[in-house]
Design a protein around this motif. Structure first.
Motif, PDB file in Angstrom:
ATOM      1  N   GLN A  79       0.826  -1.203   0.000  1.00 55.91           N
ATOM      2  CA  GLN A  79       0.000   0.000   0.000  1.00 55.91           C
ATOM      3  C   GLN A  79       0.866   1.261   0.000  1.00 55.91           C
ATOM      4  N   SER A  80       1.914   1.251   0.806  1.00 57.28           N
ATOM      5  CA  SER A  80       2.817   2.390   0.888  1.00 57.28           C
ATOM      6  C   SER A  80       3.508   2.630  -0.451  1.00 57.28           C
ATOM      7  N   TRP A  81       3.952   1.556  -1.089  1.00 52.65           N
ATOM      8  CA  TRP A  81       4.620   1.682  -2.389  1.00 52.65           C
ATOM      9  C   TRP A  81       3.658   2.270  -3.426  1.00 52.65           C
ATOM     10  N   PHE A  82       2.447   1.751  -3.458  1.00 53.35           N
ATOM     11  CA  PHE A  82       1.464   2.207  -4.442  1.00 53.35           C
ATOM     12  C   PHE A  82       1.147   3.691  -4.263  1.00 53.35           C
ATOM     13  N   THR A  83       0.946   4.101  -3.017  1.00 54.40           N
ATOM     14  CA  THR A  83       0.625   5.503  -2.735  1.00 54.40           C
ATOM     15  C   THR A  83       1.734   6.421  -3.205  1.00 54.40           C
ATOM     16  N   ARG A  84       2.970   6.023  -2.937  1.00 55.80           N
ATOM     17  CA  ARG A  84       4.115   6.851  -3.312  1.00 55.80           C
ATOM     18  C   ARG A  84       4.339   6.847  -4.825  1.00 55.80           C
ATOM     19  N   ALA A  85       4.249   5.683  -5.468  1.00 58.43           N
ATOM     20  CA  ALA A  85       4.497   5.596  -6.910  1.00 58.43           C
ATOM     21  C   ALA A  85       3.445   6.349  -7.712  1.00 58.43           C
ATOM     22  N   MET A  86       2.219   6.401  -7.213  1.00 58.91           N
ATOM     23  CA  MET A  86       1.153   7.101  -7.923  1.00 58.91           C
ATOM     24  C   MET A  86       1.349   8.613  -7.922  1.00 58.91           C
ATOM     25  N   GLN A  87       2.315   9.103  -7.170  1.00 56.41           N
ATOM     26  CA  GLN A  87       2.637  10.525  -7.179  1.00 56.41           C
ATOM     27  C   GLN A  87       3.534  10.904  -8.354  1.00 56.41           C
ATOM     28  N   GLY A  88       3.959   9.900  -9.130  1.00 55.16           N
ATOM     29  CA  GLY A  88       4.820  10.151 -10.283  1.00 55.16           C
ATOM     30  C   GLY A  88       4.050  10.736 -11.456  1.00 55.16           C
ATOM     31  N   GLY A  89       4.782  11.042 -12.510  1.00 52.25           N
ATOM     32  CA  GLY A  89       4.160  11.610 -13.694  1.00 52.25           C
ATOM     33  C   GLY A  89       3.937  13.105 -13.585  1.00 52.25           C
ATOM     34  N   PHE A 493      10.574  -7.595  -6.407  1.00 51.84           N
ATOM     35  CA  PHE A 493      11.783  -6.943  -6.915  1.00 51.84           C
ATOM     36  C   PHE A 493      11.409  -5.740  -7.773  1.00 51.84           C
ATOM     37  N   THR A 494      12.391  -4.874  -7.947  1.00 54.97           N
ATOM     38  CA  THR A 494      12.292  -3.770  -8.896  1.00 54.97           C
ATOM     39  C   THR A 494      13.579  -3.744  -9.708  1.00 54.97           C
ATOM     40  N   ARG A 495      13.571  -2.946 -10.734  1.00 54.33           N
ATOM     41  CA  ARG A 495      14.789  -2.719 -11.522  1.00 54.33           C
ATOM     42  C   ARG A 495      15.003  -1.210 -11.661  1.00 54.33           C
ATOM     43  N   MET A 496      16.235  -0.834 -11.732  1.00 54.49           N
ATOM     44  CA  MET A 496      16.677   0.547 -11.931  1.00 54.49           C
ATOM     45  C   MET A 496      16.579   1.416 -10.684  1.00 54.49           C
ATOM     46  N   SER A 497      15.717   1.069  -9.721  1.00 55.68           N
ATOM     47  CA  SER A 497      15.574   1.895  -8.537  1.00 55.68           C
ATOM     48  C   SER A 497      14.991   1.074  -7.399  1.00 55.68           C
ATOM     49  N   THR A 498      15.415   1.394  -6.177  1.00 59.54           N
ATOM     50  CA  THR A 498      14.830   0.767  -4.993  1.00 59.54           C
ATOM     51  C   THR A 498      13.672   1.589  -4.454  1.00 59.54           C
ATOM     52  N   ASP A 499      13.457   2.785  -5.010  1.00 56.86           N
ATOM     53  CA  ASP A 499      12.408   3.685  -4.543  1.00 56.86           C
ATOM     54  C   ASP A 499      11.226   3.663  -5.505  1.00 56.86           C
ATOM     55  N   PRO A 500      10.054   4.094  -5.051  1.00 61.68           N
ATOM     56  CA  PRO A 500       8.860   4.070  -5.915  1.00 61.68           C
ATOM     57  C   PRO A 500       8.894   5.059  -7.066  1.00 61.68           C
ATOM     58  N   ALA A 580       6.709  12.683  13.141  1.00 59.70           N
ATOM     59  CA  ALA A 580       6.147  13.009  11.827  1.00 59.70           C
ATOM     60  C   ALA A 580       6.855  12.120  10.814  1.00 59.70           C
ATOM     61  N   PRO A 581       6.126  11.517   9.902  1.00 62.25           N
ATOM     62  CA  PRO A 581       6.752  10.574   8.963  1.00 62.25           C
ATOM     63  C   PRO A 581       7.738  11.248   8.026  1.00 62.25           C
ATOM     64  N   PHE A 582       8.958  10.692   7.971  1.00 62.20           N
ATOM     65  CA  PHE A 582       9.882  11.149   6.937  1.00 62.20           C
ATOM     66  C   PHE A 582       9.786  10.231   5.730  1.00 62.20           C
ATOM     67  N   GLY A 583       8.796   9.330   5.762  1.00 58.18           N
ATOM     68  CA  GLY A 583       8.533   8.477   4.614  1.00 58.18           C
ATOM     69  C   GLY A 583       9.379   7.235   4.626  1.00 58.18           C
ATOM     70  N   LYS A 584       8.772   6.132   4.226  1.00 66.46           N
ATOM     71  CA  LYS A 584       9.519   4.875   4.196  1.00 66.46           C
ATOM     72  C   LYS A 584      10.739   4.995   3.301  1.00 66.46           C
ATOM     73  N   PHE A 585      10.633   5.820   2.274  1.00 64.61           N
ATOM     74  CA  PHE A 585      11.730   5.979   1.326  1.00 64.61           C
ATOM     75  C   PHE A 585      12.389   7.349   1.484  1.00 64.61           C
ATOM     76  N   PHE A 586      12.185   7.980   2.679  1.00 67.33           N
ATOM     77  CA  PHE A 586      12.820   9.241   3.054  1.00 67.33           C
ATOM     78  C   PHE A 586      12.494  10.374   2.087  1.00 67.33           C
ATOM     79  N   ALA A 587      11.339  10.263   1.442  1.00 61.99           N
ATOM     80  CA  ALA A 587      10.940  11.322   0.511  1.00 61.99           C
ATOM     81  C   ALA A 587      10.645  12.627   1.235  1.00 61.99           C
TER      82      ALA A 587
END
Length: 741
Positions: A79-89, A493-500, A580-587
């Motif tokens: 869920q955390s990954w999806f929320t963060r990745a959907m902020q792209g674009g 797994f992911t490729r090219m990046s460990t972040d969303p 306060a959350p600094f984000g799982k991926f420190f975003a």
């Protein structure tokens, strides 16, 4: 070896029989997990890891409680990954759900957690592999040959013999030396492709994905050469035997992204689907994603329950009671009712007798004396441990914190870590019954038979010196955990990046979503989750709350209220309130005003790294073989030996052999000195590989929130914008003043 088709993506599982590799369980669960490209020793021959295709894979030996913990953590991670990745674009070209998460985790464009039965918790004892990619290049003339499968390649091996060389250069014929092409095209969708002339495209008219052409568009020749003289892989190019080139650069489109975007492909910038050529040995070719947690015992179901969805009130009540938040003293009538239900009839009868006497003597001087007796009696009940439970009302800020848990990520969620610390306390820290002279947790100020010196005089001398040194170190509790029970699991797994999100620039800078992929299915059609349990030695450290408070006051954090160490409200309550959350991926980790939570986390994290470095120096263990676990609200951390091989007792041997010398080393000023000097302080915030930065495989927070200044006086950390360029006092300096050492 026979197999039918090449494994291109998680959506196209291979149908083949494959060899199994022999590696450690830890390696198979991570660097050799399905989807990894690798070479065996010597660097000859590229291979692709695939899941065990047997019908009965080795299941992980985990308890039902551990299985629940795994699936709870997975739900949060996905869920955390999806929320963060959907902020792209961009507003014009927003992220597409299918480019953020594996299709199995989506339903109608939203995150969906499949039932636990869809997955198999696997003990990573077996992992298969197949040769891949099946592309070959002649080192002599550059002739390129591509095969779709191993069977296809084995059927044409004769064509690669020197006498059958079909090079366009007459002087090079018969001198061929073929090698497997060690470059692949990779995309953040999780897909990889072997190089090939032509590109994947989308046909709007036919509504389908078009494969790359296998012939020259000008002369229709099917013989190609790879022009790879440039030191930059991106400038390589295919050329047909007539000299026709397909453009001046080596480009490929990702078929997965192209297919998912469909007609939208031509409307978006090319960067969305453009793949990148890299060596299959390069790290960005494969990033396994793992999580870990402290294993809950079978009798800790109550702790496990409060972490589940729908148990927010229970979690809030636990945190409120744990840190003394929102105490509501019970009335006299409520106390009497509690005593009545608990069977304290004598106390209840005495209270009721005095109440009746007070009523009869109402209006007389004796009534006041009886009333005083009642007040004294009730006050005595309140201070009797365990007699009268104190109720706690969860304040608004605590409920708000619980509502934001998903923003933290389980690894950094202070409430989850508090629950895990309670589990550790119940099973280890408070379980002090020795077995054959060995306690589950041995405090260094009270060593058990196994860790204690041989003579009483040596023991007394060591304990006395240990107490003094721990005081100077600002440590309230420190000891050896003989079996630190951890569960680590790899889920995708992911490729090219460990972040969303991944940032790419051409004509414009784009933040594109990175797709988190699940592993290829097992032979039983279930998706594997690779689980490794470990129970190794660890060192537990808890800091003095009063000293931490004095240090925070000296630093000048702006959100710290007045606090008395003797009061029932714990310092951990203030730490939680400022979290306060600094984000799982420190975003969200950007410089800002100094606050309690970040400074406490930085202190614990830096202290943990200092202990890890000291452990490595005295135990014979490498820093890379250690791990850390932080508990911010409890002002504690654990440094543990990380591995699945036999634990040889390095940490217990460390204390037996060096004990107070080890503590003196932690206290020595030279321990926190950096070879980079002022360069480290000014540019790195007091943390670099020359001092306290460690391998990221051992660090729980990707070497973020670190600064030697929080231990020894120095320039403020880079995250503290309010004290930028100023000097802050170190925790060890404050502890030394408080202890008088």
């Amino acid at each position: 070896m026979a197999f039918k088709k090449k494994f291109r993506s998680p959506d196209e599982p291979p149908e083949q029989t494959a060899a199994k590799m022999s590696r450690s369980r830890g390696q198979l669960a991570t660097v050799y997990a399905p989807g990894a490209l690798f070479t065996f020793e010597g660097g000859l021959g590229a291979c692709l890891s695939i899941a065990d295709q047997s019908q009965h894979p080795a299941k992980a030996d985990v308890s039902p409680e551990t299985a629940i913990q795994i699936h709870l953590r997975l739900r949060e991670v996905w869920q955390s990954w999806f929320t963060r990745a959907m902020q792209g674009g961009t507003p014009d070209h927003p992220a597409v759900p299918t480019l953020c998460l594996d299709q199995a985790l989506l339903r109608d464009g939203a995150f969906y957690a499949p039932p636990a039965s869809r997955f198999e918790l696997v003990d990573p004892k077996a992992m298969c592999y197949v040769p891949a990619p099946m592309d070959f290049v002649c080192n002599t003339c550059g002739r390129f040959r591509k095969f779709d499968t191993v069977r296809d390649a084995s059927g044409h091996l004769d064509e690669l013999k020197r006498e059958n060389c079909d090079s366009r250069s007459e002087e090079l014929k018969g001198k061929c030396r073929w090698r497997q092409l060690d470059v692949i095209f990779v995309h953040w969708s999780g897909n990889w492709e072997a190089p090939t002339p032509g590109r994947w495209e989308w046909s709007v008219s036919e509504q389908r994905l078009l494969k790359p052409i296998d012939s020259c568009p000008i002369c229709q020749s099917r013989n190609f050469y790879l022009i790879d003289k440039s030191p930059r892989i991106g400038e390589w190019v295919f050329e047909c035997e007539k000299g026709h080139k397909h453009g001046d650069s080596w480009l490929q489109n990702d078929p997965t992204t192209t297919k998912l975007l469909g007609d939208d492909t031509t409307k978006r910038p090319p960067r969305w689907r453009r793949m990148e050529p890299i060596s299959y040995r390069a790290t960005p070719a494969f990033y396994p994603h793992s999580e870990q947690f402290i294993v809950f015992a079978s009798d800790q179901r109550d702790l496990l329950t409060m972490l589940q969805e729908g148990s927010e009130e229970q979690l809030a009540g636990f945190a409120a009671e744990r840190f003394g938040v929102g105490e509501r003293p019970p009335s006299d009538e409520e106390i009497v009712e509690v005593l009545r239900k608990a069977g304290h009839s004598a106390k209840v009868s005495q209270y009721e007798r005095l109440i009746g006497m007070k009523a009869r003597l109402s209006g007389t001087p004796m009534a006041e004396e009886v009333d005083a007796q009642i007040r004294d009696m009730v006050a005595d009940w309140k201070v009797t441990p365990g007699l009268v439970p104190i109720e706690h009302e969860s304040p608004a800020w605590l409920m708000e914190l619980i509502g934001r848990r998903i923003e933290f990520g389980s690894r950094y969620d202070p409430l989850v870590l508090t629950v895990e610390h309670e589990a550790l306390s119940r099973s280890k820290l408070r379980a002090t019954t020795p077995v054959d002279g060995r306690s589950p947790f041995v405090r260094f100020v009270r060593p058990d038979k196994d860790l204690a010196p041989r003579t009483r005089l040596e023991l007394n001398t060591q304990v006395s010196k240990t107490i003094d040194l721990l005081g100077a170190l600002g440590i309230a509790d420190m000891g050896l955990v003989r079996e630190f029970d951890l569960c680590r699991f790899t889920h995708g797994f992911t490729r090219m990046s460990t972040d969303p999100l991944i940032e790419k620039s051409d004509q414009q800078t784009l933040r594109l979503p990175v797709r988190l992929n699940l592993f290829q299915e097992l032979g039983n059609q279930k998706i594997p989750i690779y689980v490794v349990n470990q129970s190794n030695e660890a060192i537990y450290v808890r800091l003095h709350p009063e000293t931490v408070y004095q240090w925070l006051r000296s630093v000048g954090v702006g959100d710290l209220p007045e606090w008395e160490g003797a009061e029932s409200l714990k310092l951990g309550a203030h730490v939680l309130e400022s979290a306060a959350p600094f984000g799982k991926f420190f975003a969200n980790l950007t410089p800002g005003p100094p606050d309690t939570y970040r400074y406490v986390y930085t202190l614990l994290h830096t202290y943990s790294h200092a202990v890890m470095k000291a452990v490595a120096e005295f135990s014979g263990l490498d820093v890379g073989s250690l791990g850390e676990y932080l508990f911010p609200a409890d002002l504690a951390f654990v440094v543990y030996r990380n591995g699945t091989t036999m634990d040889l007792g390095n940490l217990s041997a460390l204390w037996r052999n060096y004990n107070t010398i080890f503590l003196e080393h932690l206290l020595a000023p030279r321990t926190l000195m950096c070879g980079a000097g002022s360069l480290c302080d000014s540019l790195s915030g007091g943390a670099c590989p020359s001092c306290i930065v460690i391998p990221e495989t051992s660090c729980v927070a990707a070497n973020q929130l670190l600064s030697r200044s929080v231990l020894r006086t120095g320039p403020a950390p880079r995250e503290d914008q309010g004290h930028s360029g100023q000097v802050i006092q170190g925790y060890l300096d404050v502890a030394s003043d408080v202890s008088g050492n």
